[in-house]
Design a protein around this motif. Structure first.
Motif, short mmCIF file in Angstrom:
data_model
loop_
_atom_site.label_atom_id
_atom_site.label_comp_id
_atom_site.label_asym_id
_atom_site.label_seq_id
_atom_site.Cartn_x
_atom_site.Cartn_y
_atom_site.Cartn_z
N PHE A 1 77.01 91.79 25.22
CA PHE A 1 76.64 93.16 26.32
C PHE A 1 75.92 94.33 25.93
CE2 PHE A 1 81.14 93.13 25.33
CZ PHE A 1 81.28 94.71 25.02
N MET B 1 84.81 90.39 32.52
CA MET B 1 84.77 91.70 33.29
C MET B 1 85.78 92.54 32.53
SD MET B 1 81.80 91.21 34.51
CE MET B 1 81.23 89.76 34.00
N ASP C 1 80.67 81.14 35.49
CA ASP C 1 80.18 82.42 35.60
C ASP C 1 81.02 83.24 36.73
OD1 ASP C 1 79.56 80.43 37.56
OD2 ASP C 1 77.44 81.30 37.81
N ASN D 1 77.09 93.46 36.93
CA ASN D 1 76.63 92.11 36.44
C ASN D 1 76.55 90.95 37.63
OD1 ASN D 1 76.63 91.82 33.52
ND2 ASN D 1 78.58 93.10 33.90
N TYR E 1 78.55 86.10 38.38
CA TYR E 1 78.08 87.11 37.61
C TYR E 1 76.98 86.28 36.66
CZ TYR E 1 82.51 89.09 38.15
OH TYR E 1 83.52 89.84 39.05
N TYR E 2 75.79 87.07 36.61
CA TYR E 2 74.58 86.36 35.85
C TYR E 2 74.85 86.42 34.36
CZ TYR E 2 69.72 85.97 34.71
OH TYR E 2 68.47 85.61 33.95
N TYR E 3 74.66 85.32 33.95
CA TYR E 3 74.49 85.22 32.29
C TYR E 3 73.03 84.89 31.89
CZ TYR E 3 79.65 84.32 32.80
OH TYR E 3 80.94 84.61 33.02
N LEU F 1 76.21 95.52 30.52
CA LEU F 1 75.47 94.41 31.17
C LEU F 1 75.34 93.28 30.27
CD1 LEU F 1 73.38 93.85 33.70
CD2 LEU F 1 71.65 94.42 32.30
N ILE F 2 75.77 92.11 30.94
CA ILE F 2 75.90 90.97 29.76
C ILE F 2 74.46 90.28 29.47
CG2 ILE F 2 76.63 88.45 29.96
CD1 ILE F 2 79.06 89.25 31.45
N GLU F 3 74.35 90.10 28.23
CA GLU F 3 73.03 89.44 27.67
C GLU F 3 73.27 88.20 27.52
OE1 GLU F 3 71.85 92.25 24.82
OE2 GLU F 3 71.25 93.76 26.23
N ARG G 1 67.83 88.15 39.16
CA ARG G 1 68.76 87.72 38.03
C ARG G 1 69.79 86.95 39.06
NH1 ARG G 1 69.91 90.99 33.70
NH2 ARG G 1 72.23 90.74 33.97
#
Length: 547
Positions: free
Chosen positions: A63, A140, A99, A158, A102-104, A68-70, A164
């Motif tokens: 992140f 999170m 998930d 996220n 949340y968006y990965y 923000l998760i990458e 996204r």
């Protein structure tokens, strides 16, 4: 021929684990030549039937400086017991839901089915979803702890949103309402002000620590085994205006029969009490799917409505011909049918149609559209739509004993256009308390031979009425389902179970206050006092090492 009037138990155990006992009862019936009832002692039931799969999960996540998760690399390991049972699909759903909301952007999610020396585990409310979704909430909380931010900020950052919105299994999330739901609950539940008051309380309280957390739910609705997404129904209108309904769902206290009777009554524009439902029978509606996957109303309600529409069209065509009026002028409402030349009661029309040899009986059928999934590629659209929810929980933790209490809960849940708000709120309340028990007190213990040692109320603690939060606020989010479900409603059976994650996060938050929120200790579930005390000791040790 199998007949089911109602069931006293549900939550997955009805799917496969009833089969051995049914076979034993059938054998006794065959040899004795009489009806046989087989009822297990509670301790035997505990020991011999499977439970929700225990999972051992791991994650690595990347992140940025904002949280923000990458990228995410998640492994879920389901402990199946000595045979597969439904484990394949259960671990699938755990992977689908790793998930949560949340968006990965880049993700690798691996699921393993592990053979272990216990009873064969099976379906339970959520069907693997909870064991996968909790990973999203763990991530999170851990990112927030690492960056020194409030976990709610990381959660909101996220969330799936336009641009996204592609899940790891390549389904597009098309409805983005969680941000608005969180905002509403932040205001109605006074999140930020209470957070500040709790921090002040914890600074002056040496033994009792409070915690507060808000967690969202995004839960996919459909059977992940595609062919199960179908249902049938049978509707008869009698000449006295009464209606007989049979459908492929089973009533087990969730209110399914009530909802489907409402759907039929609404379709004909008549009173609810004119509709009678008979026991579910395989000679009335064949090839029924399990009443599971939160799809009882979605599938059987649409099948019943399909039958209603077929009969109603015949009645409309008859009224149009008999009274020489256009079809579009004919309205079914308030127990009567109005048209350009007057009106007639539903009872009178039913008798008149019968006298004129109009068929007043029809089967109905429904198959969920749009869904597909290529398991080899790991992509598709396994879910017709998503149900959403947000919960905020406040807890108190005794740092000397690890004992914890849930003092207040605020819930905002998305059921689309509710068919029956009272039933839906009841399902939400019950699911939350059941989930709270799963996460805090219900501790299954096996010895090294794979034998269950917690098999009774003395050593397996389920929530009692005294465990209900003293303040428990549940509200429905006003939003019609964008997909064409029955009256634009949404499923409500399983999704609210995962609202209980807020309790687990709140307990971690309370323990973290010992270090002024600089460190959040790992805390496996269920968070029994022993496990909470272990997390407290690790937290205090971390604090000592920093001095």
């Amino acid at each position: 021929t199998v007949e089911t009037r109602r069931m006293g138990g549900a939550f997955g155990g009805k799917e496969t684990q009833g089969a051995p006992w049914a076979c034993l009862a059938a054998l006794a019936t065959y040899f004795l030549g009489c009806a046989v009832k087989l009822r297990l002692a509670r301790s035997d039931d505990f020991k011999l039937t499977g439970k929700r799969h225990p999972f051992y999960n791991q994650y690595h996540v990347g992140f940025d400086e904002n949280g923000l998760i990458e990228g995410a690399d998640i492994t879920v390991n389901g402990f199946c017991g000595y045979s597969p049972d439904l484990s394949d699909a259960i671990v699938d759903r755990a992977m689908f839901h790793a998930d949560n909301a949340y968006y990965y952007p880049a993700a690798r999610i691996q699921g393993n089915r592990c053979k272990v020396n216990t009873v064969s585990h099976t379906a339970f409310r959520g069907f693997g979803g909870p064991q996968g979704m909790i990973m999203g909430e763990l991530i999170m909380d851990d990112i927030a702890a690492k960056l020194g931010k409030d976990p709610l900020e990381i959660r909101k950052l996220n969330l799936y949103r336009p641009g996204r919105d592609i899940t790891p299994y390549h389904q597009t999330v098309e409805q983005h309402i969680l941000k608005d739901m969180i905002t509403q609950l932040e205001l109605s539940g006074d999140y930020w002000s209470r957070k500040q008051h709790i921090k002040q309380f914890n600074q002056s309280s040496s033994i009792i620590k409070k915690g507060l957390a808000m967690t969202p739910v995004k839960y996919g609705i459909s059977f992940t085994v595609q062919h199960l997404n179908q249902a049938g129904a049978l509707v008869h209108v009698y000449s006295d205006g009464s209606i007989h309904l049979n459908h492929g769902g089973t009533e087990m206290g969730q209110g399914l029969n009530t909802k489907i009777a409402q759907i039929v009554a609404h379709g004909f524009g008549i009173n609810f009490d004119a509709v009678s439902i008979s026991a579910t029978r395989t000679d009335k509606v064949p090839n029924t799917s399990p009443t599971a996957a939160s799809s009882g109303t979605d599938l059987n309600g649409m099948a019943a409505l399909n039958a209603v529409d077929t009969i109603k069209k015949r009645m409309i065509d008859f009224v149009s011909q008999h009274f020489t009026v256009p079809n579009e002028s004919i309205v079914f409402k308030d127990n009567k049918i109005t048209h350009d030349k007057g009106e007639i009661s539903f009872k009178e029309l039913a008798n008149l149609a019968y006298m004129n040899r109009i068929s007043l009986s029809s089967t109905g059928y429904y198959a969920t559209p749009k869904i597909h999934y290529d398991r080899a590629k790991g992509e598709g659209r396994p879910f017709f739509y998503y149900a959403h929810g947000v919960a905020m929980s406040e807890v108190e933790v005794d740092i000397l004993t690890g004992e914890n209490t849930v003092t207040r809960v605020d819930i905002l849940h998305d059921v689309g256009s509710s068919i029956n708000p009272a039933l839906d709120i009841g399902q939400i309340e019950g699911a939350f308390i059941q989930g709270m028990g799963w996460l805090t007190t219900e501790d299954l213990q096996w010895n090294n031979k794979g034998e269950l040692t917690s098999f009774g109320p003395a050593n397996y603690k389920i929530p009692a009425i005294g465990d209900t939060p003293s303040e428990f606020n549940v509200n429905l989010y006003n939003s019609a389902n964008p997909e064409t479900t029955v009256f634009r409603s949404k499923a409500v059976g399983e999704p609210p179970f995962m609202l209980s994650f807020s309790v687990w996060s709140a307990i971690r938050n309370a323990v973290s206050s010992i270090t002024d929120y600089q460190y959040t200790a790992p805390l496996d579930t269920p968070t029994t006092p022993e496990r909470v005390l272990g997390a407290i000791e690790r937290t205090q040790q971390w604090l000592e090492e920093r001095k």
